[in-house]
Write a protein that holds these residues in place. Structure first.
Motif, PDB file in Angstrom:
ATOM      1  N   GLY A  56       0.854  -1.184   0.000  1.00 48.21           N
ATOM      2  CA  GLY A  56       0.000   0.000   0.000  1.00 48.21           C
ATOM      3  C   GLY A  56       0.887   1.230   0.000  1.00 48.21           C
ATOM      4  O   GLY A  56       1.834   1.321   0.768  1.00 48.21           O
ATOM      5  N   SER A  57       0.603   2.167  -0.865  1.00 49.52           N
ATOM      6  CA  SER A  57       1.421   3.362  -0.974  1.00 49.52           C
ATOM      7  C   SER A  57       0.524   4.584  -0.851  1.00 49.52           C
ATOM      8  O   SER A  57      -0.512   4.675  -1.487  1.00 49.52           O
ATOM      9  CB  SER A  57       2.126   3.370  -2.335  1.00 49.52           C
ATOM     10  N   GLY A  58       0.931   5.520  -0.026  1.00 45.14           N
ATOM     11  CA  GLY A  58       0.158   6.741   0.141  1.00 45.14           C
ATOM     12  C   GLY A  58       0.987   7.732   0.926  1.00 45.14           C
ATOM     13  O   GLY A  58       1.995   8.204   0.474  1.00 45.14           O
ATOM     14  N   ASN A  59       0.575   8.069   2.047  1.00 42.81           N
ATOM     15  CA  ASN A  59       1.263   8.807   3.097  1.00 42.81           C
ATOM     16  C   ASN A  59       0.264   8.878   4.232  1.00 42.81           C
ATOM     17  O   ASN A  59      -0.865   9.330   4.030  1.00 42.81           O
ATOM     18  CB  ASN A  59       1.686  10.232   2.701  1.00 42.81           C
ATOM     19  N   LEU A  60       0.677   8.430   5.372  1.00 42.45           N
ATOM     20  CA  LEU A  60      -0.205   8.405   6.527  1.00 42.45           C
ATOM     21  C   LEU A  60      -0.748   9.793   6.832  1.00 42.45           C
ATOM     22  O   LEU A  60      -1.936   9.983   7.060  1.00 42.45           O
ATOM     23  CB  LEU A  60       0.581   7.852   7.719  1.00 42.45           C
ATOM     24  N   PHE A  83      -0.732  12.416  15.472  1.00 38.00           N
ATOM     25  CA  PHE A  83      -1.556  11.490  14.689  1.00 38.00           C
ATOM     26  C   PHE A  83      -0.749  10.258  14.289  1.00 38.00           C
ATOM     27  O   PHE A  83      -1.228   9.130  14.410  1.00 38.00           O
ATOM     28  CB  PHE A  83      -2.125  12.178  13.448  1.00 38.00           C
ATOM     29  N   GLU A  84       0.474  10.462  13.826  1.00 37.25           N
ATOM     30  CA  GLU A  84       1.313   9.324  13.452  1.00 37.25           C
ATOM     31  C   GLU A  84       1.540   8.393  14.645  1.00 37.25           C
ATOM     32  O   GLU A  84       1.462   7.169  14.516  1.00 37.25           O
ATOM     33  CB  GLU A  84       2.643   9.808  12.889  1.00 37.25           C
ATOM     34  N   GLU A 117      -7.572   9.487   0.062  1.00 38.19           N
ATOM     35  CA  GLU A 117      -6.947   8.580  -0.910  1.00 38.19           C
ATOM     36  C   GLU A 117      -5.503   8.212  -0.594  1.00 38.19           C
ATOM     37  O   GLU A 117      -5.026   7.160  -1.016  1.00 38.19           O
ATOM     38  CB  GLU A 117      -7.055   9.136  -2.335  1.00 38.19           C
ATOM     39  N   HIS A 118      -4.799   9.028   0.162  1.00 40.74           N
ATOM     40  CA  HIS A 118      -3.428   8.682   0.535  1.00 40.74           C
ATOM     41  C   HIS A 118      -3.378   7.831   1.796  1.00 40.74           C
ATOM     42  O   HIS A 118      -2.388   7.147   2.044  1.00 40.74           O
ATOM     43  CB  HIS A 118      -2.584   9.942   0.720  1.00 40.74           C
ATOM     44  N   MET A 149       6.369  10.042   6.198  1.00 41.66           N
ATOM     45  CA  MET A 149       7.036   9.030   5.393  1.00 41.66           C
ATOM     46  C   MET A 149       7.002   7.660   6.075  1.00 41.66           C
ATOM     47  O   MET A 149       7.694   6.738   5.658  1.00 41.66           O
ATOM     48  CB  MET A 149       8.492   9.435   5.133  1.00 41.66           C
ATOM     49  N   LEU A 150       6.185   7.519   7.109  1.00 44.75           N
ATOM     50  CA  LEU A 150       6.123   6.277   7.861  1.00 44.75           C
ATOM     51  C   LEU A 150       5.787   5.102   6.948  1.00 44.75           C
ATOM     52  O   LEU A 150       4.814   5.142   6.201  1.00 44.75           O
ATOM     53  CB  LEU A 150       5.068   6.369   8.969  1.00 44.75           C
TER      54      LEU A 150
END
Length: 170
Positions: A56-60, A83-84, A117-118, A149-150
């Motif tokens: 899965g690619s996005g950004n948290l 949040f992270e 979507e990310h 970038m997690l």
């Protein structure tokens, strides 16, 4: 023919520079609620037994409106860090409900995920994980204050210091 989305090829070209693997890209339907995406991950889980990598690619955290252009290495926004950390805790504790119902996590989630979507690819990967999997975070850091970038990796074996990359930034 559209080809692969930037969220797919930008990751795969680094993981598989020879482009010698078959790729099936899923479209993210951001109109569907969190449980739909998590359940889709559950349905994909048996593919892991066949040797399929579910990526899965996005950004948290992905808030371009608040991004500090020209300051990619600047300090992260406090809400982005909180949040992270909250998401990390849910992943480590194997508590998917806060991830699935991210809209209920308050202001930090609203800032971190202005559009889903990310974020949604995390639900596919989390849904495809197994209770016996180890969860690792091989890459961490926040770019421009608001882009996390997690990286999250579920696997049958934990990463070791020799295989666990250091954080990119932050």
């Amino acid at each position: 023919h559209w080809g692969l989305d930037h969220g797919t090829w930008s990751v795969l070209c680094r993981l598989f520079p020879e482009a010698d693997i078959p790729v099936v890209q899923l479209a993210v339907d951001r109109r569907e609620p969190g449980p739909f995406h998590f359940e889709l991950g559950r349905r994909l889980a048996p593919l892991r037994e066949e040797g399929v990598l579910i990526l899965g690619s996005g950004n948290l955290v992905h808030n371009l409106a608040a991004y500090r252009w020209g300051q990619p290495d600047g300090p992260p926004e406090e809400w982005a860090v909180r949040f992270e950390e909250r998401v990390r805790r849910s992943l480590v504790e194997r508590d998917p409900l806060p991830l699935i119902q991210w809209e209920r996590l308050g202001e930090e989630a609203r800032l971190a995920i202005p559009t889903p979507e990310h974020y949604l690819p995390l639900l596919y990967v989390s849904g495809a994980s197994q209770p016996s999997d180890h969860v690792d975070f091989p890459i961490a850091g926040v770019e421009g204050g608001t882009i996390s970038m997690l990286s999250v990796c579920y696997s049958s074996t934990p990463s070791t210091p020799s295989t666990a990359p250091t954080p990119l930034v932050g």
